[in-house]
Design an enzyme around this catalytic site. Structure first.
Site, PDB file in Angstrom:
ATOM      1  N   HIS A   1       0.834  -1.216   0.000  1.00 48.97           N
ATOM      2  CA  HIS A   1       0.000   0.000   0.000  1.00 48.97           C
ATOM      3  C   HIS A   1       0.858   1.251   0.000  1.00 48.97           C
ATOM      4  CE1 HIS A   1      -3.927   2.046   0.944  1.00 48.97           C
ATOM      5  NE2 HIS A   1      -3.045   3.022   1.133  1.00 48.97           N
TER       6      HIS A   1
ATOM      7  N   HIS B   1       1.439   5.458  -1.966  1.00 53.30           N
ATOM      8  CA  HIS B   1       0.940   6.557  -2.820  1.00 53.30           C
ATOM      9  C   HIS B   1       2.130   7.205  -3.513  1.00 53.30           C
ATOM     10  CE1 HIS B   1      -3.246   6.579  -1.297  1.00 53.30           C
ATOM     11  NE2 HIS B   1      -2.660   6.036  -0.238  1.00 53.30           N
TER      12      HIS B   1
ATOM     13  N   GLN C   1      -9.798   9.386  -4.920  1.00 56.73           N
ATOM     14  CA  GLN C   1      -9.570  10.085  -3.647  1.00 56.73           C
ATOM     15  C   GLN C   1     -10.800  10.866  -3.173  1.00 56.73           C
ATOM     16  OE1 GLN C   1      -5.983  11.197  -1.957  1.00 56.73           O
ATOM     17  NE2 GLN C   1      -7.612  11.227  -0.445  1.00 56.73           N
TER      18      GLN C   1
ATOM     19  N   HIS D   1      -9.399   1.716  -0.046  1.00 57.27           N
ATOM     20  CA  HIS D   1      -9.257   2.390   1.239  1.00 57.27           C
ATOM     21  C   HIS D   1     -10.600   2.172   1.924  1.00 57.27           C
ATOM     22  CE1 HIS D   1      -5.808   4.266  -0.618  1.00 57.27           C
ATOM     23  NE2 HIS D   1      -5.506   4.894   0.494  1.00 57.27           N
TER      24      HIS D   1
ATOM     25  N   GLU E   1     -11.200   3.933   6.825  1.00 55.72           N
ATOM     26  CA  GLU E   1     -10.040   4.627   7.422  1.00 55.72           C
ATOM     27  C   GLU E   1     -10.605   5.746   8.281  1.00 55.72           C
ATOM     28  OE1 GLU E   1      -7.204   6.340   4.712  1.00 55.72           O
ATOM     29  OE2 GLU E   1      -5.722   6.622   6.285  1.00 55.72           O
TER      30      GLU E   1
ATOM     31  N   ASP F   1       2.386   3.229   2.910  1.00 59.70           N
ATOM     32  CA  ASP F   1       1.377   4.265   2.665  1.00 59.70           C
ATOM     33  C   ASP F   1       1.998   5.579   2.168  1.00 59.70           C
ATOM     34  OD1 ASP F   1      -1.158   5.266   2.398  1.00 59.70           O
ATOM     35  OD2 ASP F   1      -1.643   5.318   4.532  1.00 59.70           O
TER      36      ASP F   1
HETATM   37 FE   FE2 Z   1      -3.542   5.090   1.477  1.00 56.32          FE
END
Ligand code: FE2
Length: 424
Positions: free
Chosen positions: A56, A58, A151, A209, A212, A308
């Protein structure tokens, strides 16, 4: 043979093992192999492991720390507004440059496979194009798997669904989602159904996701497990973060865990980021916020740890070191038992390899000759020391080398050096 690595310790506990490599693949694994090779590497009894895998990440935001300004408060909210300031100023060249630099760090850390989410809510799909180019450039030495990540919400953002379909059409590998960010619980559940149906239609993997949040009522993992089972997606779906599970009612979790296990959904916790961002609305006691890792493992669920973020608007630390991630995961989950510590090592190697669907991963005849030689004797020692990567091998070629960690001492009556390892 092209190469033989001699006298290695393996993650499964085998010692004094030789690994013979020919034409980029492992040809033989065993004690004192009677083979001649063009090159021999003496592991000196140290641990040789398959590469680290980050389930995971970005990569579209990484190494942007300080652009256009640093996150002064270190909070999620300032991070989100910073990302909003940065997005319109992103150029493809700068994004590629930062991602390539991160991949250099990754290789030096023995991290040779990364699943990265890429934000598809920018109608230009500039980050998608950039990371597809990065995937092509790093392919000889690093497996980069891309997730189309809405997102701003697949239903909440008016163009997200069309953008996600375009991104998949351009070659993005995995379907992403963010159900807890949709406007209502019902919309969140609808987004899970929609995205799973799309993935099933196209034969794709899913990684959302999911929950979270510190809100114990954020239960989209239940829908994700249900849709996975209904659509026959077992073994191809992951729920990332799942932090609401930390705060959920125990009775409900006793129903949920078997549902997740039965559905074959994997869990991906991100210990560095979850311990930083969750529980921020609490005074004291303050929740840790990471999902229930030991309980998921005990239920038979695959659990991986992801990095992450590294040096981006949300998190100003990190260096691509999955042993740092495992170290934090171990502490946050209080996984200090012998078997539990070893499981933390698997959570940054074998388990994410399975979640990504990496082929021919491992130390066995026929597998890719991708290996990391660590300055440690065991998986637990590797985590304790965040051990130096003495050598990183990809397809039988050495792609990175680091010196052992060793300090010279100038102390009367004491040894001239220490390597932080117990001498027995
Ligand atoms: Fe993430």
């Amino acid at each position: 043979m092209d190469l033989v690595v001699r006298n290695a310790s393996l993650p499964d506990g085998r010692r004094q093992i030789d690994i013979a490599i020919d034409q980029g693949r492992i040809a033989a694994v065993g004690e004192r192999l009677a083979v001649n090779a063009a090159r021999e590497i003496d592991a000196e009894g140290d641990l040789v492991t398959p590469p680290f895998v980050d389930a995971h990440f970005h990569m579209d935001a990484t190494l942007s720390y300080g652009l256009p300004r640093v996150n002064r408060s270190g909070t999620l909210l300032e991070g989100i507004s910073l990302w909003g300031e940065l997005k319109p100023e992103l150029t493809q060249d700068a994004l590629i440059e930062r991602a390539m630099q991160y991949c250099d760090w990754a290789v030096a850390r023995g991290l040779l496979a990364i699943r990265s989410h890429v934000d598809i809510c920018d109608d230009r799909l500039l980050a998608v194009e950039a990371l597809l180019e990065v995937r092509r450039r790093v392919a000889p030495y690093l497996d980069l798997q891309l997730v189309a990540f809405p997102q701003d919400g697949i239903l909440r953002s008016p163009t997200a669904l069309a953008n996600l379909k375009r991104a998949i059409g351009m070659g993005v590998d995995v379907v992403g989602g963010i159900p807890h960010f949709e406007r209502t619980m019902a919309e969140g559940a609808a987004s899970v159904r929609l995205l799973c149906e799309f993935a099933a239609e196209r034969g794709l993997r899913v990684d959302m996701h999911c929950d979270e949040s510190d809100d114990p009522m954020s239960r989209h993992i239940e829908t994700l497990a249900f849709e996975t089972q209904r659509l026959g997606l077992q073994g191809r779906v992951a729920g990332s973060h799942l932090t609401s599970m930390h705060s959920m009612d125990n009775y409900y979790v006793s129903k949920l865990l078997p549902l997740i296990a039965e559905s074959g959904v994997a869990a991906i916790a991100n210990p560095l980021i979850n311990i930083t961002l969750q529980g921020r609305h609490d005074s004291y006691p303050k929740r840790r916020g990471m999902t229930r890792v030991p309980e998921l493992l005990a239920a038979g669920v695959d659990v991986a740890f992801g990095h992450d973020c590294v040096m981006d608007p949300w998190y100003g630390l990190g260096s691509g070191d999955m042993l740092e991630v495992a170290h934090m995961g171990l502490h946050v989950a209080q996984m200090t038992g012998q078997e539990a510590m070893h499981q933390c090592f698997l959570a940054v190697t074998e388990t994410p390899a399975r979640i990504l669907g990496l082929e021919d991963y491992g130390i066995a005849p026929g597998c890719h000759a991708d290996l990391v030689l660590l300055d440690a004797g065991s998986t637990v020692e590797a985590i304790r020391l965040r051990a130096a990567r003495r050598m990183v091998i990809r397809r039988g070629q050495v792609v990175s080398e680091s010196p052992r960690s060793r300090a010279t001492l100038h102390l009367p009556g004491r040894p001239a050096a220490t390597a932080f390892r117990l001498e027995r």
